[in-house]
Write a protein that holds these residues in place. Structure first.
Motif, mmCIF file in Angstrom:
data_model
loop_
_atom_site.group_PDB
_atom_site.id
_atom_site.type_symbol
_atom_site.label_atom_id
_atom_site.label_comp_id
_atom_site.label_asym_id
_atom_site.label_seq_id
_atom_site.Cartn_x
_atom_site.Cartn_y
_atom_site.Cartn_z
ATOM 1 N N ASN A 128 0.845 -25.629 8.989
ATOM 2 C CA ASN A 128 1.128 -24.751 8.154
ATOM 3 C C ASN A 128 2.626 -25.071 7.308
ATOM 4 O O ASN A 128 3.359 -25.650 7.908
ATOM 5 N N ALA A 129 2.768 -24.596 6.108
ATOM 6 C CA ALA A 129 3.724 -25.172 5.234
ATOM 7 C C ALA A 129 4.849 -24.502 5.717
ATOM 8 O O ALA A 129 6.047 -25.444 5.718
ATOM 9 N N TYR A 130 5.164 -23.627 6.197
ATOM 10 C CA TYR A 130 6.442 -22.732 6.797
ATOM 11 C C TYR A 130 6.677 -23.673 8.005
ATOM 12 O O TYR A 130 8.014 -23.971 8.369
ATOM 13 N N ARG A 131 5.742 -24.314 8.993
ATOM 14 C CA ARG A 131 6.188 -25.028 9.988
ATOM 15 C C ARG A 131 6.596 -26.245 9.577
ATOM 16 O O ARG A 131 7.847 -26.943 10.100
ATOM 17 N N ALA B 224 14.300 -31.500 0.297
ATOM 18 C CA ALA B 224 12.795 -31.692 0.488
ATOM 19 C C ALA B 224 12.482 -30.582 1.508
ATOM 20 O O ALA B 224 11.055 -30.375 1.584
ATOM 21 N N ALA B 225 13.107 -29.673 2.164
ATOM 22 C CA ALA B 225 12.600 -28.585 2.975
ATOM 23 C C ALA B 225 11.848 -27.470 2.057
ATOM 24 O O ALA B 225 11.253 -26.683 2.321
ATOM 25 N N THR B 226 12.208 -27.600 0.674
ATOM 26 C CA THR B 226 11.520 -26.573 -0.230
ATOM 27 C C THR B 226 10.183 -27.175 -0.645
ATOM 28 O O THR B 226 9.162 -26.545 -1.118
ATOM 29 N N PHE B 227 9.814 -28.495 -0.359
ATOM 30 C CA PHE B 227 8.581 -29.172 -0.839
ATOM 31 C C PHE B 227 7.357 -28.385 -0.532
ATOM 32 O O PHE B 227 6.257 -28.277 -0.830
ATOM 33 N N PRO B 228 7.291 -28.230 0.996
ATOM 34 C CA PRO B 228 6.266 -27.611 1.748
ATOM 35 C C PRO B 228 5.592 -26.384 0.937
ATOM 36 O O PRO B 228 4.296 -25.998 0.766
ATOM 37 N N LEU B 229 6.504 -25.600 0.456
ATOM 38 C CA LEU B 229 6.380 -24.401 -0.336
ATOM 39 C C LEU B 229 6.123 -24.494 -1.793
ATOM 40 O O LEU B 229 5.734 -23.562 -2.615
ATOM 41 N N ARG B 230 6.134 -25.722 -2.315
ATOM 42 C CA ARG B 230 5.713 -25.999 -3.603
ATOM 43 C C ARG B 230 4.649 -26.828 -4.043
ATOM 44 O O ARG B 230 4.560 -27.376 -5.000
#
Length: 490
Positions: free
Chosen positions: A70-73, A121-127
Motif C-alpha cells: 500500500n502506498a501509504y505504508r 521521496a516520502a511523497t513519491f508513493p502517493l504521486r
C-alpha cells in the motif's frame, strides 16, 4: 571494527544483501581509513561477482512485493528514515568527519540535504499517478500507468557520499523499485552501509535495498552488465560516466549521469564586491573544493579585478585549515594522497604555463592549503580541468561577450553564478551560459530537493530531484480499453 560505533551499528563493515549483513565473497580486504590521520575506520571483505548477482536477484525478488505494498505504508518507511537520521545526527556527523575528512559544517550541510531528499521521496508513493487520454477511435479509452522500472543500480562518489547515494536510492525506492547500491571504496560506510542500516531500521522489506562494498578490479563491469537493473544512476567523474553510458547503451539500460564540472562564477562591473567575494570563497572552498559544482574559475571584470583579487585572497588566507574535528576548521584533508598529488601537479603545470600565484599554501599528504592563481587565460590547460580541491583560478575579462565566451569554453556544463546589481540583467546573462544551473548573486553550489538538478555537455545526462527523479526511475505503460466492438478494415 568501526571506530565510531553507535548502538546497532556493528554491521556497517559488512555487505548488506537480501536483508543480511555478511562479509563479501572475494576474500580481499579493503581498509577504510581516516584521510586526516590515517587511522582505521573499518575493514571490509569486498564483494565478488557472485555477491553482485545475489544482490540484484534479491532486489528483483523483493521489488515485486514492495511495489504491491500500500502506498501509504511505503510512505511510512521514508518518514521513519527521516526520524532515524534526525535521531542519529551526532553519530552520522562523526562518521562523515572520520571517513571522508568532512568538517562539522560540511557534515551539517550534508545531513540537512539527506533529510530534505528523504522528505521529498516520502511523497513519491502517493504521486505514482496515471492519466486517461482520449482516442480518435470511438468507444476507446487510453490509459497511461506510471510504474517503477524494476531495479535501479546506484554508484556513488566519495565527496558527498551520504547525500549523493541517498539522492538516487531514496527516490528510486519510493517509486517502488528495488535498488542495489555500490558506494565509492573510499567511503563505503557513509555512502553505503549506513544507508542500508537506515532503511533496515525504517522497516523497508528485506532485499529491496542491497549494498555492495567492492572494487572494480574485483568485479569489473559485472555491476553494469548484470541483466536485472534497468536504470544505472552514477555520480562521479566524466571519464567513468562515459564508460557507464557506453555499457548502458550496449545493454539497453537507461543511464542517469551526474558528472564533473568546471563552473564559472562571473563578477560583472556593477557587482556588490563584498557579496561576490563571499560567494566565490564559499563556491570554491566548501569541502576543500571537492564538489562538482565548485567554482573552479572566477571571472572578474577588469575594472574590478585587482580590488576583487586582493579581497578574495585575504578572505581565503584567513580560512582555518586542519583537523576536521575542530569546529573552527573550514578546510580539512583531501580524500586521499593520490588526489592531492594530482592537484599539486596541476598547480605546478598551471604556474609553469603562466598563471601567477597570489596564494600558495603547503601540501603535506592529504593536507592541501589553498591556492589562488591569477591571470589565468583561456588557453591554459588548468582553465579547462576540473580541479577537485582548494585551488581557484582568477580570470579577467573586458566585456560581457568575452565573459560568456570564457565561461562556455569548457567541455563541462554543470553550474555557474553571476553577480550584478541588476537582477534581470543577471538572468539574461545566465541564459547565455551553457550549464544546467546558474545562480544570480549567489554561490555555484546549490541543491534543492524539489528543483531539477543536472548538467549539460560532459556534465551528465538526465535530471534528479522532485518530479524529475520520479520520471527517471519510473516508466509509462499504455493500456487501451475498447468498450464497444471494434470494426477492422479486413
Amino acid at each position: 571494527m568501526i571506530s565510531t560505533p553507535a548502538t546497532g551499528w556493528a554491521d556497517l563493515d559488512k555487505q548488506f544483501i537480501a536483508g543480511a549483513w555478511e562479509p563479501g565473497g572475494s576474500g580481499k580486504q579493503l581498509r577504510d581509513t581516516n584521510p586526516y590521520d590515517g587511522s582505521l575506520v573499518a575493514e571490509f571483505t569486498v564483494a565478488d561477482t557472485a555477491d553482485v548477482d545475489r544482490a540484484f536477484v534479491s532486489a528483483q525478488d523483493a521489488q515485486r512485493g514492495w511495489w504491491k505494498t500500500n502506498a501509504y505504508r511505503r510512505r511510512t518507511v521514508f518518514e521513519q528514515a527521516v526520524r532515524y537520521v534526525e535521531d542519529h545526527t551526532a553519530e552520522i556527523t562523526e562518521l562523515i568527519i572520520d571517513e571522508l575528512g568532512g568538517t562539522r559544517l560540511k557534515a551539517a550541510f550534508e545531513i540537512g540535504l539527506v533529510v530534505d531528499i528523504l522528505k521529498e521521496a516520502a511523497t513519491f508513493p502517493l504521486r505514482m499517478e496515471g492519466r486517461i487520454l482520449p482516442s480518435p477511435i470511438e468507444d476507446k479509452e487510453n490509459r497511461l500507468y506510471r510504474e517503477p522500472v524494476g531495479v535501479v543500480g546506484v554508484i556513488s562518489p566519495f565527496n558527498f557520499p551520504f547525500f549523493l547515494s541517498m539522492k538516487s536510492v531514496a527516490p528510486a525506492l519510493a517509486a517502488g523499485n528495488g535498488v542495489v547500491l555500490k558506494p565509492h571504496e573510499d567511503t563505503p560506510i557513509t555512502g553505503g552501509t549506513l544507508i542500508g542500516k537506515i532503511f533496515e531500521q525504517a522497516d523497508l522489506p528485506a532485499g529491496a535495498l542491497n549494498v555492495l562494498v567492492t572494487e572494480i578490479p574485483v568485479i569489473g563491469d559485472a555491476f553494469l552488465r548484470h541483466p536485472v537493473p534497468r536504470v544505472l544512476s552514477f555520480t562521479g567523474s566524466t571519464a567513468v560516466g562515459r564508460h557507464i553510458a557506453e555499457v548502458a547503451a550496449q545493454e539497453f539500460k537507461k543511464p542517469v549521469l551526474e558528472l564533473g564540472g568546471n563552473s564559472a562564477l562571473v563578477v560583472l562591473a556593477d557587482a556588490d564586491l563584498d557579496l561576490a567575494v563571499a560567494a566565490a570563497v564559499f563556491s570554491r572552498f566548501t569541502h576543500q573544493g571537492q564538489i562538482c559544482m565548485s567554482a573552479n574559475r572566477v571571472l572578474v571584470h577588469r575594472s574590478r579585478y585587482e580590488e576583487f583579487a586582493a579581497a578574495y585572497v585575504a578572505a581565503i588566507a584567513a580560512l582555518p585549515v586542519g583537523d576536521p574535528r575542530d569546529p573552527e576548521t573550514v578546510i580539512g584533508p583531501l580524500i586521499n594522497a593520490k588526489q592531492a598529488e594530482t592537484l599539486a601537479r596541476q598547480v605546478d603545470e598551471g604556474i609553469a604555463a603562466g598563471a601567477r600565484p597570489l596564494l600558495r599554501g603547503e601540501v603535506s599528504g592529504t593536507r592541501f592549503e589553498p591556492v589562488v592563481l591569477a591571470d589565468v587565460t583561456a588557453d591554459l590547460p588548468i582553465a579547462h580541468a576540473e580541479l577537485f580541491g582548494p585551488v581557484a583560478c582568477l580570470m579577467p575579462f573586458d566585456d560581457e561577450d568575452e565573459a560568456v565566451a570564457i565561461a562556455n569554453d569548457t567541455p563541462f556544463g554543470l553550474s555557474g553564478a553571476v553577480h550584478t546589481r541588476d537582477l534581470e540583467h543577471g538572468v539574461e546573462f545566465a541564459k547565455r551560459i551553457e550549464t544546467g544551473m546558474v545562480h544570480v548573486n549567489d554561490a555555484t553550489i546549490h541543491d534543492e530537493a524539489i528543483v531539477a538538478f543536472g548538467g549539460e555537455k560532459a556534465s551528465g545526462l538526465g535530471r534528479l530531484n522532485g518530479e524529475w527523479s520520479l520520471a527517471e526511475f519510473t516508466t509509462l505503460k499504455w493500456i487501451s480499453v475498447h468498450r464497444g466492438r471494434r470494426v477492422f478494415p479486413y
